[in-house]
Write an enzyme that holds these catalytic residues in place. Structure first.
Site, PDB file in Angstrom:
ATOM      1  N   ASP A  42      23.382  78.106  66.045  1.00  0.00           N
ATOM      2  CA  ASP A  42      23.343  76.633  66.015  1.00  0.00           C
ATOM      3  C   ASP A  42      22.610  76.152  64.769  1.00  0.00           C
ATOM      4  OD1 ASP A  42      23.504  74.077  68.044  1.00  0.00           O
ATOM      5  OD2 ASP A  42      21.704  73.979  66.811  1.00  0.00           O
ATOM      6  N   TYR A  97      19.291  70.281  59.020  1.00  0.00           N
ATOM      7  CA  TYR A  97      18.342  71.398  58.876  1.00  0.00           C
ATOM      8  C   TYR A  97      18.299  71.941  57.444  1.00  0.00           C
ATOM      9  CZ  TYR A  97      18.950  71.489  63.993  1.00  0.00           C
ATOM     10  OH  TYR A  97      19.050  71.154  65.336  1.00  0.00           O
ATOM     11  N   LYS A 149      26.203  70.142  63.008  1.00  0.00           N
ATOM     12  CA  LYS A 149      26.094  68.765  63.523  1.00  0.00           C
ATOM     13  C   LYS A 149      26.018  67.771  62.378  1.00  0.00           C
ATOM     14  CE  LYS A 149      22.803  70.760  66.804  1.00  0.00           C
ATOM     15  NZ  LYS A 149      21.990  71.604  65.935  1.00  0.00           N
ATOM     16  N   HIS A 182      25.069  64.523  65.794  1.00  0.00           N
ATOM     17  CA  HIS A 182      23.695  64.958  66.085  1.00  0.00           C
ATOM     18  C   HIS A 182      22.929  63.930  66.927  1.00  0.00           C
ATOM     19  CE1 HIS A 182      20.476  67.780  64.195  1.00  0.00           C
ATOM     20  NE2 HIS A 182      20.113  67.430  65.412  1.00  0.00           N
TER      21      HIS A 182
END
Ligand code: NAP
Length: 283
Positions: free
Chosen positions: A48, A53, A78, A111
């Site tokens: 994931d 990120y 996401k 997200h």
């Protein structure tokens, strides 16, 4: 749930492994690469990541280096909050694929929803973004599509206006944060519920005599008890560590079962600091 290889079947027939390796806050490139390689070595098949990120490139390198064929892995990314809207979504999904160096994603999520107090028409904004994912899904670039952090009003808006029903809702879930209305509504519409930050309560439980007694009884760490609680509730559980030993032990949760009484103990825990992490209804 008896094994790390176990899966749930999404509403479109795609298999999703029950335990996923998370990569939030893994900003060091080598940590991200090694984390994925080690996780796959330990048997995880579900990774994931997210645009937010800033590690898709390194997660992609880990996927290349892990030695397991792409088609045997389940990879999620996401949409960043700054990338909402039909055109932006289409464009940035392509960018994610490029960074990850993949032809397709197994799952792509919005997200966070655009929320009420954001100014514009939050309902239409979320629908426009969802339309882009529906189109990418129908074109085959995304094998499954879903939502993350969508609470009841956001979920209802998508469900009432979609062409393709979301297959997943990924939300914060652990003892103390149970979001039962959201879980119930997601499941009513055949979405698999994914749990993020399952280990959040660890620091509050270190001195809990009941939990320490359980730890001794089952021969499992508090982290393993929390992950087992999550899996036993039927959540696809995401957990992250950059340490090989923790990556291994976090996956070693399929050889025991929490009793009903012990599940209830965790169910009923509350922590002041964690009780209301996001008041979606007000936003
Ligand atoms: N959709 C969303 O908005 C959202 C939000 C948050 C997270 N997520 C996803 O969900 C994943 C899981 O959430 P999370 O990252 O908060 O994971 P988590 O597994 O709940 O917690 C990770 C933290 O616990 C530590 N840890 C891991 N295993 C441990 C163990 N056995 N003993 C002691 N400490 C341990 C890790 O540190 P070390 O790395 O130093 O071991 C890290 O600081 C994320 O990585 C991300 O992929 C999604």
């Amino acid at each position: 749930m008896g094994s790390l290889k176990d899966t749930y079947t999404l509403s479109n027939g795609i298999e999703i492994p029950v335990l996923g390796y998370g990569t939030w806050q893994v900003t060091d490139p080598q940590d991200a690469i090694d984390g994925v390689v080690n996780a796959v070595k330990e048997g995880y098949r579900h990774i994931d990541t997210a645009q937010m990120y800033r590690n898709e490139e390194y997660v992609g390198q880990g996927i290349k280096q892990c030695g397991v064929p792409r088609e045997d892995l389940f990879v999620t990314s996401k949409l960043n909050n700054t990338n909402h809207g039909y055109d932006n979504t289409r464009k940035t999904v392509e960018e994610s694929l490029k960074k990850l160096d993949l032809d397709y994603l197994d799952l792509f999520l919005i997200h966070w929803p655009v929320v009420k107090n954001n100014g514009g028409d939050w309902k239409q904004d979320n629908i426009d973004t969802w339309r882009a994912l529906e189109d990418l899904y129908e074109e085959g670039k995304l094998k499954a599509i879903g939502l993350s952090n969508f609470a009841v009003p956001h979920l209802n808006n998508i469900v009432e206006n979609c062409r393709v029903m979301p297959m997943v809702n990924q939300i914060r879930l652990h003892p103390g944060v149970r979001q039962e209305d959201t879980v119930e509504l997601s499941r009513k519409h055949n979405m698999v519920v994914e749990a993020w930050s399952p280990l959040s309560p660890m620091k509050y439980l270190k001195d809990d005599s009941e939990v320490n007694a359980m730890s001794e009884k089952y021969g499992k760490s508090i982290a393993q008890l929390l992950l087992r609680w999550s899996v036993q509730h039927g959540f696809v559980t995401l957990t992250k560590s950059v340490h090989e030993e923790r990556i291994r032990s976090n996956a070693d949760i399929f050889d025991f079962e929490l009793s009903d009484e012990d599940m209830s103990y965790f169910d009923n825990l509350t922590f002041d600091e964690l009780s209301k992490p996001d008041d979606f209804e007000e936003r």
